[in-house]
Design a protein around this motif. Sequence first.
Motif, PDB file in Angstrom:
ATOM      1  N   THR A 143      -4.446  -2.573  -6.845  1.00  0.00           N
ATOM      2  CA  THR A 143      -3.873  -1.310  -6.369  1.00  0.00           C
ATOM      3  C   THR A 143      -2.567  -1.101  -7.124  1.00  0.00           C
ATOM      4  N   THR A 144      -2.155   0.146  -7.227  1.00  0.00           N
ATOM      5  CA  THR A 144      -0.911   0.445  -7.933  1.00  0.00           C
ATOM      6  C   THR A 144       0.271  -0.245  -7.255  1.00  0.00           C
ATOM      7  N   GLU A 148       2.744  -3.289  -8.781  1.00  0.00           N
ATOM      8  CA  GLU A 148       4.201  -3.135  -8.842  1.00  0.00           C
ATOM      9  C   GLU A 148       4.894  -4.288  -8.100  1.00  0.00           C
ATOM     10  N   LEU A 173      -7.422  -0.791 -16.511  1.00  0.00           N
ATOM     11  CA  LEU A 173      -6.593  -0.267 -15.415  1.00  0.00           C
ATOM     12  C   LEU A 173      -5.322   0.381 -15.944  1.00  0.00           C
ATOM     13  N   ARG A 174      -4.978   1.508 -15.356  1.00  0.00           N
ATOM     14  CA  ARG A 174      -3.720   2.179 -15.698  1.00  0.00           C
ATOM     15  C   ARG A 174      -2.639   1.582 -14.811  1.00  0.00           C
ATOM     16  N   LEU A 175      -1.665   0.927 -15.428  1.00  0.00           N
ATOM     17  CA  LEU A 175      -0.630   0.252 -14.640  1.00  0.00           C
ATOM     18  C   LEU A 175       0.580   1.173 -14.451  1.00  0.00           C
ATOM     19  N   PRO A 176       1.303   0.999 -13.340  1.00  0.00           N
ATOM     20  CA  PRO A 176       2.426   1.914 -13.028  1.00  0.00           C
ATOM     21  C   PRO A 176       3.684   1.557 -13.834  1.00  0.00           C
ATOM     22  N   ARG A 179       7.272   2.588 -12.554  1.00  0.00           N
ATOM     23  CA  ARG A 179       7.790   1.781 -11.443  1.00  0.00           C
ATOM     24  C   ARG A 179       8.188   0.388 -11.943  1.00  0.00           C
ATOM     25  N   SER A 316     -10.958  -1.498  -9.007  1.00  0.00           N
ATOM     26  CA  SER A 316      -9.815  -0.641  -8.659  1.00  0.00           C
ATOM     27  C   SER A 316     -10.334   0.453  -7.719  1.00  0.00           C
ATOM     28  N   SER A 321      -7.832   6.563  -9.235  1.00  0.00           N
ATOM     29  CA  SER A 321      -6.370   6.675  -9.359  1.00  0.00           C
ATOM     30  C   SER A 321      -5.782   5.662 -10.342  1.00  0.00           C
ATOM     31  N   MET A 322      -6.533   4.616 -10.688  1.00  0.00           N
ATOM     32  CA  MET A 322      -6.012   3.668 -11.687  1.00  0.00           C
ATOM     33  C   MET A 322      -6.800   3.740 -12.999  1.00  0.00           C
TER      34      MET A 322
END
Length: 393
Positions: A143-144, A148, A173-176, A179, A316, A321-322
């Motif tokens: 999860t985002t 983080e 995965l798209r990482l935040p 943040r 994910s 969302s990721m």
Amino acid sequence: MNAPLPLATAIASPTEWLLDEKTRFLNHGSFGARLRRVALAQRAYQDRFEAQPLAFLDREGPALLRAARLKLGSFLGMNQADFGFTSNATDSVATVLRSLRFEPGDEVLTTDHVYNGVRQAVRHILAGSGATLREVPLAVPATTAGVEATLAEALSPRSRLVLVSHVTSPTGLRLPVERIAANCAARGVDVLVDGAHAPGMLDLDIAALGVPFYAANLHKWLGAPMGAGLLWVHPERQPEIHPHVVSHNVGLGLATEFEWQGSRDISPWLTAADAVAIAGELAGPGGWPAIRSHNRALATWVQRMLCQCWEVEALSPLDGSMLGSMAALRLPARARERFPSPAAFLEALRGELPVEVPCFEWNGEWLIRPCCNVYNRAEQYQELGQAVLETLA
Ligand SMILES: Cc1ncc(COP(=O)(O)O)c(C=O)c1O
């Protein structure tokens, strides 16, 4: 959830691309793919060079490169003076690691989703410096907020640099990163983003991310020729960073220094700017936002559809969302029982279906990572789903 429709513009036509249509090409993420018009644009630069080598490289080169930087900078959120061209993302990452001075005891932090080539490069560069590379495990399903928090907790007084993929290679995965950047800045830790997949896949504003260093590839999702990468550096940190090959332009500013790394073919860099314009034009009125949102919607649908088809748990959230334009999936557990290696499984799969798709072991799991681009069609992933089941039957 229905599969998204293909874009109704020229860019979705496989005939605009150089790919061999006999293969279901679900692996844009490895080396990208080129539009025919992009290849012609590069050829034109190379012909100009061959006809008038001195005029092209010495006299016209700096202005051409500046114009290309202006166009790419406005597309990716960078001032033209704040980035240098490199060969690829590995080159950009290694450039930062070799330029910074590490002290014994320093720690470079990354995640267990790091690209293996980058992992090896960093280990090699740090060897003998007394600094070490520490890999922080990021649990899946991810999860985002979890990513983080895990990275924030992993920081220690020894942490000097956090190296994080914007979009992870094995898991897609798209990482935040915004943040992560804020948490690291609060602790005085540098961040180097490996954005190998990001240009063309994500809506990027690189200078606004809050990191000192951003490495990227232009040949993947931007569709530039091979040999086009970049390194963005925050203005305050630019005096520290130099290309591997330092030449005439040393000390003249980051962008200028990187544009002459000894004599080399500058056509991939020049063509990268044309690739943005060509793809944007072929995508019609929706331009790049339409390309990105099509690819993400397709990846989101593919993740859900294949999880159902193979009865596997997603890596994910199913809302996408990721995700960017790739969806990594677990293969059904029986793949491991039937085949000695992912390579052997892939060979058998390719006997069922002429498909190009990455399949590998990651953290003890067998994953497959279909990529989604405008030339792909929903049926190709349904065929993949069935072919995997048949290969395992
Ligand atoms: C996250 C990531 N970083 C770096 C790379 C390396 O790219 P290149 O070999 O073009 O330097 C890749 C390649 O797939 C990647 O996925």
